[in-house]
Design a protein around this motif. Sequence first.
Motif, PDB file in Angstrom:
ATOM      1  N   GLU A  31       0.863  -1.338  -0.018  1.00 17.93           N
ATOM      2  CA  GLU A  31      -0.009  -0.052  -0.007  1.00 17.93           C
ATOM      3  C   GLU A  31       0.755   1.141   0.118  1.00 17.93           C
ATOM      4  O   GLU A  31       0.522   2.302  -0.431  1.00 17.93           O
ATOM      5  N   SER A  32       1.942   1.184   0.891  1.00 18.09           N
ATOM      6  CA  SER A  32       2.653   2.305   0.943  1.00 18.09           C
ATOM      7  C   SER A  32       4.133   2.148   0.766  1.00 18.09           C
ATOM      8  O   SER A  32       4.687   1.292   1.299  1.00 18.09           O
ATOM      9  N   LYS A  33       5.007   3.329   0.281  1.00 19.28           N
ATOM     10  CA  LYS A  33       6.445   3.034   0.131  1.00 19.28           C
ATOM     11  C   LYS A  33       7.008   2.930   1.652  1.00 19.28           C
ATOM     12  O   LYS A  33       6.753   3.655   2.600  1.00 19.28           O
ATOM     13  N   GLY A  34       7.777   1.872   1.824  1.00 18.57           N
ATOM     14  CA  GLY A  34       8.969   1.765   2.935  1.00 18.57           C
ATOM     15  C   GLY A  34       8.669   0.395   3.480  1.00 18.57           C
ATOM     16  O   GLY A  34       7.876  -0.397   2.859  1.00 18.57           O
ATOM     17  N   GLY A  35       9.381   0.241   4.577  1.00 14.84           N
ATOM     18  CA  GLY A  35       9.499  -1.129   5.300  1.00 14.84           C
ATOM     19  C   GLY A  35       8.178  -1.329   5.982  1.00 14.84           C
ATOM     20  O   GLY A  35       7.329  -0.560   5.969  1.00 14.84           O
ATOM     21  N   GLY A  36       7.996  -2.373   6.371  1.00 12.19           N
ATOM     22  CA  GLY A  36       6.630  -2.889   7.026  1.00 12.19           C
ATOM     23  C   GLY A  36       6.667  -2.634   8.581  1.00 12.19           C
ATOM     24  O   GLY A  36       5.559  -2.683   9.249  1.00 12.19           O
ATOM     25  N   PHE A  37       7.580  -2.500   9.243  1.00 14.62           N
ATOM     26  CA  PHE A  37       7.791  -2.294  10.483  1.00 14.62           C
ATOM     27  C   PHE A  37       8.331  -0.848  11.069  1.00 14.62           C
ATOM     28  O   PHE A  37       8.832  -0.052  10.024  1.00 14.62           O
ATOM     29  N   PHE A  38       7.793  -0.479  12.206  1.00 15.82           N
ATOM     30  CA  PHE A  38       8.075   0.915  12.434  1.00 15.82           C
ATOM     31  C   PHE A  38       8.810   0.829  13.993  1.00 15.82           C
ATOM     32  O   PHE A  38       8.401  -0.066  14.788  1.00 15.82           O
ATOM     33  N   ILE A  39       9.932   1.066  13.822  1.00 14.23           N
ATOM     34  CA  ILE A  39      11.046   1.148  15.228  1.00 14.23           C
ATOM     35  C   ILE A  39      11.103   2.363  15.734  1.00 14.23           C
ATOM     36  O   ILE A  39      11.613   3.253  15.205  1.00 14.23           O
ATOM     37  N   GLN A  40      10.927   2.510  17.139  1.00 12.26           N
ATOM     38  CA  GLN A  40      10.744   3.742  17.716  1.00 12.26           C
ATOM     39  C   GLN A  40      11.552   3.654  19.120  1.00 12.26           C
ATOM     40  O   GLN A  40      11.120   2.616  19.922  1.00 12.26           O
ATOM     41  N   ASN A  41      12.291   4.651  19.432  1.00 10.20           N
ATOM     42  CA  ASN A  41      13.032   4.582  20.954  1.00 10.20           C
ATOM     43  C   ASN A  41      11.752   4.753  21.777  1.00 10.20           C
ATOM     44  O   ASN A  41      11.101   5.734  21.628  1.00 10.20           O
ATOM     45  N   ARG A  42      11.777   4.098  22.946  1.00 10.79           N
ATOM     46  CA  ARG A  42      10.841   4.250  23.870  1.00 10.79           C
ATOM     47  C   ARG A  42      11.433   3.981  25.431  1.00 10.79           C
ATOM     48  O   ARG A  42      12.560   3.584  25.414  1.00 10.79           O
ATOM     49  N   VAL A  43      10.867   4.549  26.443  1.00  8.77           N
ATOM     50  CA  VAL A  43      11.615   4.330  27.986  1.00  8.77           C
ATOM     51  C   VAL A  43      11.285   2.999  28.504  1.00  8.77           C
ATOM     52  O   VAL A  43       9.846   3.005  28.673  1.00  8.77           O
ATOM     53  N   GLY A  44      12.080   2.221  28.795  1.00 15.24           N
ATOM     54  CA  GLY A  44      11.525   1.273  29.600  1.00 15.24           C
ATOM     55  C   GLY A  44      11.999   1.077  31.291  1.00 15.24           C
ATOM     56  O   GLY A  44      11.989   2.166  31.704  1.00 15.24           O
ATOM     57  N   LYS A  45      12.133  -0.088  31.446  1.00 11.00           N
ATOM     58  CA  LYS A  45      12.556  -0.253  33.033  1.00 11.00           C
ATOM     59  C   LYS A  45      13.624   0.186  33.219  1.00 11.00           C
ATOM     60  O   LYS A  45      14.846   0.456  32.606  1.00 11.00           O
ATOM     61  N   ASP A  46      13.574   0.956  34.593  1.00  9.02           N
ATOM     62  CA  ASP A  46      14.775   1.738  34.938  1.00  9.02           C
ATOM     63  C   ASP A  46      15.207   2.974  34.289  1.00  9.02           C
ATOM     64  O   ASP A  46      16.298   3.376  34.262  1.00  9.02           O
ATOM     65  N   ASN A  47      14.200   3.292  33.488  1.00 12.39           N
ATOM     66  CA  ASN A  47      14.560   4.548  32.682  1.00 12.39           C
ATOM     67  C   ASN A  47      15.599   4.462  31.701  1.00 12.39           C
ATOM     68  O   ASN A  47      15.958   5.561  31.198  1.00 12.39           O
ATOM     69  N   LYS A  48      15.572   3.377  31.149  1.00 10.65           N
ATOM     70  CA  LYS A  48      16.625   3.042  29.950  1.00 10.65           C
ATOM     71  C   LYS A  48      15.742   2.984  28.781  1.00 10.65           C
ATOM     72  O   LYS A  48      14.638   2.391  28.723  1.00 10.65           O
ATOM     73  N   ASP A  49      16.421   3.597  27.598  1.00 13.99           N
ATOM     74  CA  ASP A  49      15.623   3.590  26.429  1.00 13.99           C
ATOM     75  C   ASP A  49      15.876   1.965  25.695  1.00 13.99           C
ATOM     76  O   ASP A  49      16.861   1.248  26.034  1.00 13.99           O
ATOM     77  N   PHE A  50      14.860   1.797  24.798  1.00 14.04           N
ATOM     78  CA  PHE A  50      14.960   0.533  23.934  1.00 14.04           C
ATOM     79  C   PHE A  50      14.293   0.700  22.533  1.00 14.04           C
ATOM     80  O   PHE A  50      13.573   1.748  22.620  1.00 14.04           O
ATOM     81  N   LYS A  51      14.418  -0.066  21.686  1.00 15.99           N
ATOM     82  CA  LYS A  51      13.936  -0.168  20.529  1.00 15.99           C
ATOM     83  C   LYS A  51      12.420  -0.872  20.573  1.00 15.99           C
ATOM     84  O   LYS A  51      12.593  -2.076  20.695  1.00 15.99           O
ATOM     85  N   LEU A  52      11.327  -0.018  20.248  1.00 17.89           N
ATOM     86  CA  LEU A  52      10.092  -0.869  20.376  1.00 17.89           C
ATOM     87  C   LEU A  52       9.522  -1.154  18.641  1.00 17.89           C
ATOM     88  O   LEU A  52       9.913  -0.290  17.812  1.00 17.89           O
ATOM     89  N   PHE A  53       8.958  -2.420  18.756  1.00 15.38           N
ATOM     90  CA  PHE A  53       8.646  -2.795  17.201  1.00 15.38           C
ATOM     91  C   PHE A  53       7.265  -2.710  17.115  1.00 15.38           C
ATOM     92  O   PHE A  53       6.530  -3.034  18.117  1.00 15.38           O
TER      93      PHE A  53
END
Length: 197
Positions: A31-53
Amino acid sequence: MIRFFDILFSVIGIILLFPLFVILYLLIIIESKGGGFFIQNRVGKDNKDFKLFKFRSMRIGSDTKSLITIGNDDARMTKTGIIIRRFKLDELPQLFNVLIGDMSLVGPRPEVRRYVNLYTQGQLKVLSVRPGITDYASIEYVDENEILGSAIDPEKVYIEEIMPHKIRLNMKYIEKLSIKEYFHIIFLTFWSIVKKK
């Protein structure tokens, strides 16, 4: 024990849902140009960033315009994106986040750093546990996009009204943290999706 069930259910989910993963991925990229996944930095346990899928539900680059989604009328949304968001299918890739330990099936939904920086000292307690795919706030605000879509200033409404209420609901889970509460929220989540159909 919760971590055991997280691993067990995420593995089972990934195996059983793999054909659906492939179908959704193909629909998105057709349907639209680009990959099928969206990956974004989010804040996790102990205030540490991780990549959310997530499965991508918007056009490429949409997150640079605003972090708030304002209902199905949001011009950045794809047709496939509207459908997968309605049934929470865009969240399915987070089973991989659960498997590797960044997330749990149940826990406070992880925020982007921009909003976490607005937390008070007391609100930071939500970062003492793994963030989750679902929680009381996700169930309560199953129509959040529509709520924000009708607001004059969506971001202000989110920051001043919705976010604080979500955190209070998350505290409720943290204070009652148990296997029983874990399965209770999973059941309520499925029930809320079924009702929405």
